[in-house]
Structure formats: structure tokens, C-alpha cells
Motif scaffolding. Structure first.
Motif, PDB file in Angstrom:
ATOM      1  N   PHE A 144      -6.898   1.447   2.659  1.00 23.54           N
ATOM      2  CA  PHE A 144      -7.717   0.891   1.589  1.00 23.54           C
ATOM      3  C   PHE A 144      -8.811   0.015   2.203  1.00 23.54           C
ATOM      4  O   PHE A 144      -8.786  -0.295   3.396  1.00 23.54           O
ATOM      5  CB  PHE A 144      -6.879   0.061   0.618  1.00 23.54           C
ATOM      6  CG  PHE A 144      -6.144   0.868  -0.430  1.00 23.54           C
ATOM      7  CD1 PHE A 144      -6.399   2.201  -0.649  1.00 23.54           C
ATOM      8  CD2 PHE A 144      -5.169   0.256  -1.218  1.00 23.54           C
ATOM      9  CE1 PHE A 144      -5.723   2.936  -1.613  1.00 23.54           C
ATOM     10  CE2 PHE A 144      -4.491   0.968  -2.194  1.00 23.54           C
ATOM     11  CZ  PHE A 144      -4.762   2.308  -2.395  1.00 23.54           C
TER      12      PHE A 144
ATOM     13  N   TYR B  75     -10.080  -1.392  -6.929  1.00 28.44           N
ATOM     14  CA  TYR B  75      -8.657  -1.718  -6.892  1.00 28.44           C
ATOM     15  C   TYR B  75      -8.310  -2.727  -7.981  1.00 28.44           C
ATOM     16  O   TYR B  75      -7.366  -2.530  -8.765  1.00 28.44           O
ATOM     17  CB  TYR B  75      -8.277  -2.278  -5.521  1.00 28.44           C
ATOM     18  CG  TYR B  75      -6.808  -2.627  -5.385  1.00 28.44           C
ATOM     19  CD1 TYR B  75      -5.917  -1.727  -4.811  1.00 28.44           C
ATOM     20  CD2 TYR B  75      -6.303  -3.849  -5.829  1.00 28.44           C
ATOM     21  CE1 TYR B  75      -4.559  -2.035  -4.701  1.00 28.44           C
ATOM     22  CE2 TYR B  75      -4.960  -4.159  -5.723  1.00 28.44           C
ATOM     23  CZ  TYR B  75      -4.095  -3.255  -5.160  1.00 28.44           C
ATOM     24  OH  TYR B  75      -2.757  -3.567  -5.063  1.00 28.44           O
TER      25      TYR B  75
ATOM     26  N   ILE C 140      -2.952  -3.451   1.990  1.00 27.81           N
ATOM     27  CA  ILE C 140      -4.120  -2.902   1.298  1.00 27.81           C
ATOM     28  C   ILE C 140      -5.415  -3.391   1.948  1.00 27.81           C
ATOM     29  O   ILE C 140      -6.502  -2.936   1.576  1.00 27.81           O
ATOM     30  CB  ILE C 140      -4.126  -3.269  -0.195  1.00 27.81           C
ATOM     31  CG1 ILE C 140      -4.292  -4.776  -0.403  1.00 27.81           C
ATOM     32  CG2 ILE C 140      -2.866  -2.768  -0.882  1.00 27.81           C
ATOM     33  CD1 ILE C 140      -4.578  -5.175  -1.840  1.00 27.81           C
TER      34      ILE C 140
ATOM     35  N   GLY D 296      -2.967   1.052   6.403  1.00 24.29           N
ATOM     36  CA  GLY D 296      -3.247   0.943   4.988  1.00 24.29           C
ATOM     37  C   GLY D 296      -4.119   2.000   4.356  1.00 24.29           C
ATOM     38  O   GLY D 296      -3.768   2.600   3.361  1.00 24.29           O
TER      39      GLY D 296
ATOM     40  N   HIS E 295      -0.278   1.952  -5.179  1.00 21.31           N
ATOM     41  CA  HIS E 295      -0.231   2.331  -3.774  1.00 21.31           C
ATOM     42  C   HIS E 295      -1.294   3.373  -3.468  1.00 21.31           C
ATOM     43  O   HIS E 295      -1.950   3.899  -4.371  1.00 21.31           O
ATOM     44  CB  HIS E 295       1.158   2.897  -3.438  1.00 21.31           C
ATOM     45  CG  HIS E 295       1.592   3.985  -4.383  1.00 21.31           C
ATOM     46  ND1 HIS E 295       2.347   3.714  -5.504  1.00 21.31           N
ATOM     47  CD2 HIS E 295       1.358   5.323  -4.399  1.00 21.31           C
ATOM     48  CE1 HIS E 295       2.567   4.834  -6.164  1.00 21.31           C
ATOM     49  NE2 HIS E 295       1.976   5.829  -5.512  1.00 21.31           N
ATOM     50  N   CYS E 296      -1.428   3.681  -2.197  1.00 20.11           N
ATOM     51  CA  CYS E 296      -2.339   4.729  -1.741  1.00 20.11           C
ATOM     52  C   CYS E 296      -1.698   6.092  -1.975  1.00 20.11           C
ATOM     53  O   CYS E 296      -0.535   6.307  -1.621  1.00 20.11           O
ATOM     54  CB  CYS E 296      -2.667   4.529  -0.267  1.00 20.11           C
ATOM     55  SG  CYS E 296      -3.836   5.737   0.404  1.00 20.11           S
TER      56      CYS E 296
ATOM     57  N   VAL F 147       0.820  -1.217   0.000  1.00 15.23           N
ATOM     58  CA  VAL F 147       0.000   0.000   0.000  1.00 15.23           C
ATOM     59  C   VAL F 147       0.853   1.266   0.000  1.00 15.23           C
ATOM     60  O   VAL F 147       0.381   2.341  -0.373  1.00 15.23           O
ATOM     61  CB  VAL F 147      -0.973  -0.006   1.208  1.00 15.23           C
ATOM     62  CG1 VAL F 147      -0.250   0.372   2.497  1.00 15.23           C
ATOM     63  CG2 VAL F 147      -2.176   0.891   0.953  1.00 15.23           C
TER      64      VAL F 147
END
Length: 321
Positions: free
Chosen positions: A248, A211, A239, A246, A184-185, A162
Motif C-alpha cells: 500500500f 484507503y 499498510i 505491504g 487488507h490488500c 495489510v
């Protein structure tokens, strides 16, 4: 054969109480695979154990002074704080061994078509400093090594942790034969995100379907465009919707589908795949085990779809560790 790489030293590190790094997860994952999944009784599954990398080998990637200071405990306190671990001989031993483990995973993937490492993914280590629990960048180290193997002229690192692989991006910025791909975030560590060759930055609270749709499309295009001879896959599970670091909202089933897609596409294209488990953070380390196990279930689903675990028998096909 499905080769798995593991060493007990991965979890043999004493950390201060309530430290954020889930150091026991590697041993817990190994126990889950061998005692609950009984993965060693599936046909053609073997464990391999790495020998530690040497300081001289690490200096081919990282600044020599940084490696010397790291090994001899002479790094300034501020630089150790940036890494996030207190120094100890055990920290250095596990770092050298895990780095060599990812290199061994590449060697086994080159030989057998796939290999999975029960550690790895230390992508925040830069040329002359460590960061974010990463001392040495095993992904970059293994990718450079892969280019020395017969028939390997281009490597792709697919980093699904992430957090963006900033150290990998900077270390390999001038390596045209290594493609860095990070999904990634967008608003997460690290604050400064240097350019990878391919960056897919997704917003906070991205869910499973969004995603998988975004990642799958870019993965297919990247593999078709660059046609790598080997893929190194960071299967980070931070994630996950319940991860402590994370942001997510991906489910456990979504992680299985992500891992299966990467493994299946590489398998269908006859691209050797070396995978590492990457990041995943919980106060209760045991809660990470089932999520990390999705990588191994996905590999079995792709490479041994018609096999079932055999009855417990001899361990002759497993290297004892």
C-alpha cells in the motif's frame, strides 16, 4: 485513565540473522514512549504487565494436540516452517505472555473505556496450525474472553493489518456474537482468504485518501449495523508506503488519521476499545517505531486533547516493568 500493556519478554527472542520478523520493535517502541515521548508523565497513563496464559486456556480456542505439540517442541518441521520461527522456550514464553496481554487489554478497556497493547495481532493462527509468524490467535482468544465480561454481548474485531485475518475468520466463523472485519490488500498474503463477516479488500498501491475514504465508510456502517459492546482493533502499520511486506501507499500521517478515526468513533459511541499494534516490517526495526507510535498519539489526542506532558516527577502512577 489510558492503560498500556507491555512485557519485556516481547522482544526477548533470539532469531537467526536477517530474519524477517522485527522482534526488537516492541522494546524499541516502549523506549520511544517512555524516554522520548515520556508518555508516563501524561496525566492518567499507566503501564500494566500480563502474566502468561496457560496451555489449558489456549485449548479452549485451539486444538489441544496442536497446543501440546507447540509447547513441547514436537510439531513436525513443516508446521514450524509454516509458522516461520525456529522453536525455542523463549518463543513459547513470549507467545503465552503476548496472548495474555491482549486479554488483559480487553479487561482494561472494559474497565476504563480504552487500552493499548504494545504487541498482539497474531491473526494468521488457525484452530490446529500456525502460520505467518502467528502461533496463537490472540485476537480470537481475547474476543471470546470479552464475551464473559459483564455487559459484553457482542464484540467486533476491526483488523487493519495489510494481510487478511484468515485465522481469525476461520476460528470465529460460527461465533455470531463476534463480528470479524478485515481491511487488507487483495493481492497479498495469505493466498487463500476465507470469508470474514466483513472483508474490505483494496488493490495494491492504494494511497492514503482512497484507503481512509473506503475504510471510514465501511467502519461507520459496520458500527451502526452491529452495535458492538466492545471493539478489538488491530492497528497494523504494514499498510505504510515503505513497509517491506505491504504494497500500500499510506503515509505515516494517514496511519494517524486512521487510528484517530477508529478511536474517536468508538469514544463517541461509548464503545470500549482494546487496540494492539499489529504488523509492520522493516529490516531496520527502529524505522517502525514512529509509525507504531501513531496509535498512542491518536489515543492521547482523543482521550486527553487538552493535556500536555507534565514535568518529570514521580513514577508512582506507573507500574514498573
Amino acid at each position: 485513565m489510558l492503560p498500556l500493556v507491555y512485557h519485556p519478554v516481547y522482544s526477548e527472542l533470539v532469531l537467526p540473522p536477517k530474519h524477517r520478523y522485527p522482534i526488537t520493535k516492541y522494546h524499541r517502541l516502549y523506549l520511544h514512549l517512555t524516554q522520548e515521548m515520556r508518555i508516563q508523565h501524561w496525566a492518567d497513563v499507566r503501564f500494566f504487565q500480563p502474566e502468561p496464559a496457560t496451555a489449558a486456556e489456549l485449548k479452549t480456542l485451539h486444538q489441544a494436540d496442536y497446543i501440546d505439540h507447540l509447547i513441547h517442541n514436537t510439531l513436525p518441521a513443516a508446521k514450524m516452517r509454516r509458522i516461520g520461527f525456529p522453536w525455542s522456550p523463549q518463543l513459547i514464553e513470549r507467545t503465552l505472555t503476548s496472548t495474555a496481554g491482549t486479554r488483559l487489554t480487553v479487561d482494561l478497556a472494559h474497565q476504563y473505556g480504552i487500552s493499548l497493547h504494545l504487541s498482539g495481532g497474531y491473526h494468521h493462527a488457525h484452530h490446529d496450525f500456525g502460520s505467518g509468524f502467528c502461533l496463537v490467535n490472540d485476537l480470537a482468544f481475547a474476543a471470546r474472553h470479552a464475551l464473559t465480561l459483564p455487559g459484553i454481548d457482542k464484540v467486533m474485531i476491526v483488523d487493519c493489518d495489510v494481510h487478511q485475518g484468515d485465522g481469525t475468520a476461520t476460528l470465529l466463523a460460527d461465533d455470531s456474537n463476534i463480528i470479524t472485519f478485515s481491511v487488507h490488500c487483495d493481492k497479498n498474503f495469505p493466498a487463500r482468504k476465507p470469508d470474514s463477516d466483513i472483508d474490505l479488500a483494496l488493490p495494491r498501491d492504494t494511497g492514503t485518501e482512497d484507503y481512509l475514504s473506503a475504510f471510514g465508510a465501511v467502519l461507520t456502517l459496520a458500527l451502526a449495523q452491529h452495535q458492538p459492546d466492545l471493539v478489538i482493533y488491530d492497528a497494523g502499520v504494514d499498510i505504510h508506503q515503505d513497509d517491506a511486506l505491504g504494497y500500500f501507499q499510506v503515509t505515516t500521517e494517514g496511519i494517524f488519521r486512521r487510528d484517530q478515526r477508529v478511536i474517536q468513533q468508538c469514544h463517541d459511541a461509548a464503545i470500549p476499545l482494546a487496540a494492539v499494534v499489529g504488523g509492520g516490517y522493516r529490516d531496520d526495526h527502529q524505522q517502525l517505531v514512529d509509525i507504531h507510535a501513531q496509535l498512542f498519539l491518536a489515543a492521547l489526542a482523543v482521550h486527553q486533547p487538552h493535556r500536555q506532558p507534565t514535568q518529570p516527577g514521580t513514577m508512582s502512577d506507573v507500574q514498573e516493568i
